[in-house]
Design a protein around this motif. Structure first.
Motif, PDB file in Angstrom:
ATOM      1  N   ALA A  64       0.829  -1.211   0.000  1.00 45.61           N
ATOM      2  CA  ALA A  64       0.000   0.000   0.000  1.00 45.61           C
ATOM      3  C   ALA A  64       0.860   1.257   0.000  1.00 45.61           C
ATOM      4  CB  ALA A  64      -0.934  -0.013   1.210  1.00 45.61           C
ATOM      5  N   ARG A  65       1.970   1.234   0.731  1.00 44.41           N
ATOM      6  CA  ARG A  65       2.848   2.404   0.764  1.00 44.41           C
ATOM      7  C   ARG A  65       3.510   2.607  -0.602  1.00 44.41           C
ATOM      8  NH1 ARG A  65       4.280   3.676   6.274  1.00 44.41           N
ATOM      9  NH2 ARG A  65       5.876   5.138   5.540  1.00 44.41           N
ATOM     10  N   ALA A  66       3.878   1.527  -1.268  1.00 44.07           N
ATOM     11  CA  ALA A  66       4.548   1.639  -2.563  1.00 44.07           C
ATOM     12  C   ALA A  66       3.621   2.219  -3.624  1.00 44.07           C
ATOM     13  CB  ALA A  66       5.064   0.271  -3.000  1.00 44.07           C
ATOM     14  N   LEU A  67       2.351   1.859  -3.566  1.00 42.88           N
ATOM     15  CA  LEU A  67       1.401   2.336  -4.571  1.00 42.88           C
ATOM     16  C   LEU A  67       0.736   3.648  -4.178  1.00 42.88           C
ATOM     17  CD1 LEU A  67      -0.306  -1.019  -5.633  1.00 42.88           C
ATOM     18  CD2 LEU A  67       1.603   0.171  -6.704  1.00 42.88           C
ATOM     19  N   GLY A  68       1.103   4.195  -3.033  1.00 42.13           N
ATOM     20  CA  GLY A  68       0.529   5.463  -2.600  1.00 42.13           C
ATOM     21  C   GLY A  68      -0.855   5.336  -2.004  1.00 42.13           C
ATOM     22  N   GLU A  69      -1.299   4.110  -1.743  1.00 38.07           N
ATOM     23  CA  GLU A  69      -2.626   3.904  -1.156  1.00 38.07           C
ATOM     24  C   GLU A  69      -2.637   4.222   0.331  1.00 38.07           C
ATOM     25  OE1 GLU A  69      -3.337  -0.147  -2.053  1.00 38.07           O
ATOM     26  OE2 GLU A  69      -3.550   0.172  -4.225  1.00 38.07           O
ATOM     27  N   SER A  70      -1.471   4.204   0.944  1.00 40.36           N
ATOM     28  CA  SER A  70      -1.335   4.562   2.359  1.00 40.36           C
ATOM     29  C   SER A  70      -0.143   5.504   2.477  1.00 40.36           C
ATOM     30  CB  SER A  70      -1.129   3.301   3.214  1.00 40.36           C
ATOM     31  OG  SER A  70      -0.925   3.633   4.568  1.00 40.36           O
ATOM     32  N   PRO A  71      -0.329   6.750   2.081  1.00 35.50           N
ATOM     33  CA  PRO A  71       0.814   7.662   1.982  1.00 35.50           C
ATOM     34  C   PRO A  71       1.436   7.963   3.328  1.00 35.50           C
ATOM     35  CG  PRO A  71      -1.250   8.851   1.729  1.00 35.50           C
ATOM     36  CD  PRO A  71      -1.600   7.402   1.756  1.00 35.50           C
ATOM     37  N   ALA A  72       2.716   8.290   3.280  1.00 36.34           N
ATOM     38  CA  ALA A  72       3.428   8.676   4.491  1.00 36.34           C
ATOM     39  C   ALA A  72       2.904  10.005   5.002  1.00 36.34           C
ATOM     40  CB  ALA A  72       4.927   8.776   4.200  1.00 36.34           C
ATOM     41  N   ALA A  73       2.986  10.162   6.299  1.00 39.30           N
ATOM     42  CA  ALA A  73       2.508  11.402   6.915  1.00 39.30           C
ATOM     43  C   ALA A  73       3.490  12.532   6.647  1.00 39.30           C
ATOM     44  CB  ALA A  73       2.321  11.200   8.414  1.00 39.30           C
ATOM     45  N   GLY A  74       3.001  13.771   6.710  1.00 37.30           N
ATOM     46  CA  GLY A  74       3.866  14.937   6.565  1.00 37.30           C
ATOM     47  C   GLY A  74       3.624  15.681   5.277  1.00 37.30           C
ATOM     48  N   ASP A  75       4.153  16.894   5.223  1.00 38.07           N
ATOM     49  CA  ASP A  75       3.944  17.766   4.067  1.00 38.07           C
ATOM     50  C   ASP A  75       5.157  17.846   3.152  1.00 38.07           C
ATOM     51  OD1 ASP A  75       1.421  18.374   5.067  1.00 38.07           O
ATOM     52  OD2 ASP A  75       2.195  20.044   6.289  1.00 38.07           O
ATOM     53  N   ASP A  76       6.237  17.197   3.526  1.00 43.11           N
ATOM     54  CA  ASP A  76       7.448  17.247   2.719  1.00 43.11           C
ATOM     55  C   ASP A  76       7.253  16.371   1.481  1.00 43.11           C
ATOM     56  OD1 ASP A  76       9.996  16.907   1.584  1.00 43.11           O
ATOM     57  OD2 ASP A  76      10.967  17.224   3.517  1.00 43.11           O
ATOM     58  N   VAL A  77       7.116  17.020   0.311  1.00 44.21           N
ATOM     59  CA  VAL A  77       6.826  16.281  -0.916  1.00 44.21           C
ATOM     60  C   VAL A  77       7.952  15.326  -1.262  1.00 44.21           C
ATOM     61  CG1 VAL A  77       6.376  16.512  -3.380  1.00 44.21           C
ATOM     62  CG2 VAL A  77       5.362  18.127  -1.771  1.00 44.21           C
ATOM     63  N   LEU A  78       9.195  15.796  -1.164  1.00 46.96           N
ATOM     64  CA  LEU A  78      10.334  14.930  -1.483  1.00 46.96           C
ATOM     65  C   LEU A  78      10.361  13.720  -0.577  1.00 46.96           C
ATOM     66  CD1 LEU A  78      12.923  14.336  -3.028  1.00 46.96           C
ATOM     67  CD2 LEU A  78      14.159  15.741  -1.348  1.00 46.96           C
ATOM     68  N   ARG A  79      10.095  13.917   0.691  1.00 50.49           N
ATOM     69  CA  ARG A  79      10.127  12.788   1.628  1.00 50.49           C
ATOM     70  C   ARG A  79       9.055  11.768   1.284  1.00 50.49           C
ATOM     71  NH1 ARG A  79       8.659  10.407   6.303  1.00 50.49           N
ATOM     72  NH2 ARG A  79      10.351   9.848   7.768  1.00 50.49           N
ATOM     73  N   ARG A  80       7.874  12.234   0.900  1.00 49.01           N
ATOM     74  CA  ARG A  80       6.791  11.303   0.567  1.00 49.01           C
ATOM     75  C   ARG A  80       7.136  10.504  -0.695  1.00 49.01           C
ATOM     76  NH1 ARG A  80       1.085  14.397   1.211  1.00 49.01           N
ATOM     77  NH2 ARG A  80       0.377  12.287   0.759  1.00 49.01           N
ATOM     78  N   ARG A  81       7.782  11.147  -1.643  1.00 47.61           N
ATOM     79  CA  ARG A  81       8.173  10.425  -2.850  1.00 47.61           C
ATOM     80  C   ARG A  81       9.269   9.403  -2.553  1.00 47.61           C
ATOM     81  NH1 ARG A  81       8.314  15.793  -6.780  1.00 47.61           N
ATOM     82  NH2 ARG A  81       6.041  15.977  -7.013  1.00 47.61           N
ATOM     83  N   VAL A  82      10.224   9.802  -1.730  1.00 49.87           N
ATOM     84  CA  VAL A  82      11.267   8.860  -1.333  1.00 49.87           C
ATOM     85  C   VAL A  82      10.668   7.688  -0.570  1.00 49.87           C
ATOM     86  CG1 VAL A  82      13.285   8.567   0.159  1.00 49.87           C
ATOM     87  CG2 VAL A  82      13.134  10.553  -1.345  1.00 49.87           C
ATOM     88  N   ASP A  83       9.673   7.961   0.274  1.00 56.34           N
ATOM     89  CA  ASP A  83       9.018   6.897   1.033  1.00 56.34           C
ATOM     90  C   ASP A  83       8.390   5.871   0.091  1.00 56.34           C
ATOM     91  OD1 ASP A  83       7.748   6.166   3.904  1.00 56.34           O
ATOM     92  OD2 ASP A  83       6.232   5.889   2.336  1.00 56.34           O
ATOM     93  N   ARG A  84       7.668   6.351  -0.922  1.00 52.06           N
ATOM     94  CA  ARG A  84       7.048   5.422  -1.875  1.00 52.06           C
ATOM     95  C   ARG A  84       8.101   4.610  -2.619  1.00 52.06           C
ATOM     96  NH1 ARG A  84       2.796   7.480  -6.077  1.00 52.06           N
ATOM     97  NH2 ARG A  84       2.887   5.231  -6.491  1.00 52.06           N
ATOM     98  N   LEU A  85       9.150   5.292  -3.073  1.00 48.55           N
ATOM     99  CA  LEU A  85      10.191   4.598  -3.833  1.00 48.55           C
ATOM    100  C   LEU A  85      10.889   3.545  -2.974  1.00 48.55           C
ATOM    101  CD1 LEU A  85      11.827   4.348  -6.435  1.00 48.55           C
ATOM    102  CD2 LEU A  85      13.348   6.131  -5.556  1.00 48.55           C
ATOM    103  N   LEU A  86      11.212   3.903  -1.739  1.00 49.65           N
ATOM    104  CA  LEU A  86      11.867   2.937  -0.861  1.00 49.65           C
ATOM    105  C   LEU A  86      10.996   1.707  -0.656  1.00 49.65           C
ATOM    106  CD1 LEU A  86      14.076   2.043   1.116  1.00 49.65           C
ATOM    107  CD2 LEU A  86      12.871   3.318   2.909  1.00 49.65           C
ATOM    108  N   HIS A  87       9.692   1.908  -0.404  1.00 43.00           N
ATOM    109  CA  HIS A  87       8.819   0.750  -0.174  1.00 43.00           C
ATOM    110  C   HIS A  87       8.661  -0.098  -1.436  1.00 43.00           C
ATOM    111  CE1 HIS A  87       7.710   2.771   3.596  1.00 43.00           C
ATOM    112  NE2 HIS A  87       7.331   1.566   3.985  1.00 43.00           N
TER     113      HIS A  87
END
Length: 740
Positions: free
Chosen positions: A652-675
């Protein structure tokens, strides 16, 4: 296990064994390979590769047409027999006695092979204990009666019949005590009753013993004395006794009857020959043949190390391609191995390895693995199936291929486990679920079923402890390896092993453990301390189930080990990514190494923080290629969720169905890529094709801002997509190269 699994190119009619022995498994003649100077053939491969199974197959099949004798050099019965009378027995003499008994029971063409020369030597050793009373000494001599074939005693070598000779030995005890030492009386009786043919045979054999000067009686006395002295002198006596046995076998072939009735070559089969007993026996053959003392006995031995064992070499460089390195052949090479002894050098000083042919035990092909799995699960490849059964079978085949890497023991054990699985949803079948499947042990059929992972650890580790492992470490070896399953480099493992050995007086270093694993035949991987992927997963599963005390939950020890390494590699406050003290050759930086273990212990937060902070848009000192490399090494961490049987949120994290918390766009993209990368690299379960399909989009989005080297992201996306299409790991290493 199917007896011929993986052995086709070794055992078929034109295979190596048939050409060495001159007979096929059906008894047809074949041209002999090599000779009269023969190599000692080592079957090399780690635990579970089928070396012992192959020797037993040769004994059972080919042994119907050529004399074959088999001994397990690690069998406790050899030590038990030697311990009963240490002054006149050793594990080596017990092994030689067993080989002679089997040759004496040969019932094929040419009849039994007697061992008069070996008998004379063992009798001299048995009678050489000066502290034994005559009755005990004679009892020890009579122990070797079964080496003499019934009927004509030594085939006419002695004048009198067998019973008359034994009666004469018994008469030695009429007067107590004996007027002469027992060995003198025994040898007097032996030579008094030996025909001229027998005297010539003993003279040719024992007359050449060191110090005998052509006199066999002196040679037998000297051999007995050397055996009593122990150490190198005893080893020299044992070596000569093996020569005596081979001369007995050779004589059976060169006699008038043997030349007419016998065909092919006899074979000695030595399992676990890289243990101390096997090394002593093999050294005898190698040194004899190096010095020109040839015989037609084929010696097939097993060794766990790929180089056959350290005892073969005079220097460490010999195993790395120096002049005296052995010939190496694998059935996958095609044809038959060419071998000829290199000329030059001084006999006794050159490395024994040049008299060796190393035969790599074959890994099973994917087709062989799948055929064996189908056989064990009791269905044909194209039979009808219930809905979902075909998909489940494909999942099983994929899991066995990933875990076993073609190692036969893995394939058969996991195939037995798969036959017990009932998985309603094939997508839920992970490697961890397969390792948990219950299997009943063949050795204790009345015992309740156990998880197949536990049986495999018994097979591969518990029953094959390293020979040089200190006895006080035997009970802790499996625990120690379990802890080390999460380690990578030597320093990483050393930090973990120091913590886990506590206050023990007898400790092992990580570097010594690595040597013991290599001696046990386990492969090396630069990126993983436990260099076999299947073994590493068995140990990780066991580590996850370990506890430090009552009431502790599963997974606590696992997380503690990961946290220990995380804290060890965490950089000092203020240390930059290029700080020399924080450099880590494997992971790019110590901080990345710490993030890898934190990912395994606590989840993705710290790893995402590290990758976000070091992304080149925020850290100009970073090169984009280095950043992508760190992403892969961090994402190679194991995941706790499948081990614990809890829902895995990575999809779910990889597909963005359960996005990481926070407003940092770069961090959220890195989170998806890492998962997404983490889920793909885990490879313990099926991967949704939608996950790798997100890589290009995510990598492109990371380059929204102008960053030097941003073109690397596009190139990386293409490379990863190509590897994903072939189902290859993104960051391959020695223990994952079979996956794909």
């Amino acid at each position: 296990m199917s007896d011929d699994l993986g052995f086709g190119k070794l055992l078929d009619d034109e295979g190596l064994v048939a050409r060495l022995l001159g007979k096929t498994a059906k008894g047809r003649n074949r041209p002999l390979l090599y000779g009269p100077d023969l190599p000692v053939v080592f079957l090399t491969g780690g635990p579970g590769m089928g070396k012992g199974r192959l020797l037993r197959r040769v004994r059972d099949e080919f042994g119907r047409y050529v004399p074959a004798a088999y001994v397990d050099c690690a069998a406790p019965v050899l030590r038990d027999g030697a311990d009963q009378r240490l002054s006149t027995r050793s594990e080596a003499t017990e092994a030689l006695r067993e080989l002679a008994v089997q040759f004496g029971a040969w019932g094929g063409d040419g009849g039994p092979i007697g061992a008069p020369r070996l008998y004379a030597g063992l009798v001299a050793v048995a009678a050489g204990d000066a502290l034994a009373n005559p009755a005990d000494g004679l009892g020890e001599v009579r122990r070797y009666d079964d080496l003499l074939p019934r009927g004509s005693f030594w085939g006419g070598v002695l004048h009198r019949a067998f019973r008359a000779y034994l009666a004469a030995l018994g008469a030695l005890l009429v007067a107590q005590p004996l007027a002469t030492p027992l060995i003198t009386a025994i040898l007097d009786e032996l030579f008094a009753r030996t025909s001229s043919e027998g005297k010539a045979a003993l003279e040719a054999c024992y007359g050449s013993y060191s110090g005998a000067a052509g006199h066999p009686r002196l040679g037998l006395h000297a051999l007995s004395v050397d055996f009593q002295q122990g150490g190198d002198a005893r080893a020299n006596a044992e070596s000569f006794l093996f020569r005596a046995l081979r001369e007995d076998v050779e004589a059976a072939y060169t006699s008038v009857r043997g030349r007419v009735a016998r065909a092919g070559r006899p074979v000695v089969l030595l399992d676990h020959a890289d243990d101390s007993v096997g090394r002593r026996l093999l050294r005898s053959v190698l040194l004899d043949r190096e010095s020109g003392h040839h015989d037609r006995v084929v010696v097939l031995a097993t060794a766990r190390r790929a180089d056959g064992g350290r005892f073969l070499y005079r220097s460490p460089d010999a195993s790395a391609g120096a002049e005296d390195a052995p010939a190496v052949w694998s059935p996958s090479d095609g044809g038959l191995p060419g071998w000829a002894r290199r000329q030059g050098g001084v006999p006794g000083l050159v490395a024994p390895a040049r008299g060796v042919l190393l035969v790599r035990m074959p890994l099973l092909t994917t087709e062989q693995q799948n055929h064996e799995l189908a056989r064990l699960q009791g269905h044909g490849r194209d039979a009808g199936h219930q809905p979902g059964e075909h998909a489940a079978r494909l999942r099983v085949e994929s899991a066995v291929h990933r875990l076993g890497g073609g190692r036969p023991r893995f394939v058969t054990r996991l195939g037995e486990a798969a036959a017990t699985l009932r998985v309603p949803d094939p997508a839920a079948l992970t490697d961890w679920a397969l390792l948990d499947a219950p299997v009943r042990s063949r050795e204790t059929s009345d015992a309740p079923p156990r998880p197949v992972a536990e049986l495999l650890l018994d097979d591969l580790i518990g029953r094959q402890l390293p020979e040089e492992l200190p006895p006080e470490q035997h009970g802790h070896w499996l625990d120690l390896l379990s802890h080390l399953s999460v380690a990578h480099t030597g320093p990483c493992a050393q930090r973990l092993i120091r913590a886990r050995q506590g206050d023990r007086d007898e400790r092992l270093s990580a570097y010594r453990v690595a040597e013991l694993l290599q001696d046990s035949g386990w492969p090396h991987c630069p990126r993983h301390f436990i260099g076999d992927r299947g073994l590493r997963h068995l140990l990780m599963r066991r580590l996850y189930g370990m506890t430090d005390g009552p009431g502790q939950r599963r997974g606590a020890v696992w997380r503690a080990d990961q946290a220990l390494l995380r804290d060890h590699f965490a950089p000092l406050p203020g240390a930059g990514p290029d700080d020399e003290d924080g450099a880590d050759e494997l992971f790019g930086s110590a901080a990345a190494h710490a993030a890898h273990h934190d990912l395994a212990a606590r989840g993705a937060a710290r790893a995402v923080d590290h990758l976000t902070r070091t992304f080149p848009a925020r850290d100009p000192r970073r090169a984009m290629a280095d950043w992508c490399g760190e992403l892969l090494t961090i994402a190679g961490a194991p995941c706790e969720a499948p081990l614990a049987g809890t829902p895995d949120e990575r999809h779910a994290r990889a597909l963005g169905e359960s996005p990481a918390a926070g407003d940092d766009v770069l961090r959220r993209r890195v989170d998806r890529l890492l998962h997404a990368v983490w889920l793909y690299e885990d490879r313990t379960g099926p991967v949704d094709p939608a996950v790798p399909a997100t890589w290009r989009q995510l990598l492109d989005r990371l380059g929204d801002e102008p960053v030097p080297g941003i073109e690397v992201l596009s190139r990386t996306a293409g490379e990863w997509a190509g590897r994903a299409r072939e189902k290859l790991p993104l960051h391959p290493c020695a223990c994952t190269r079979h996956i794909g």
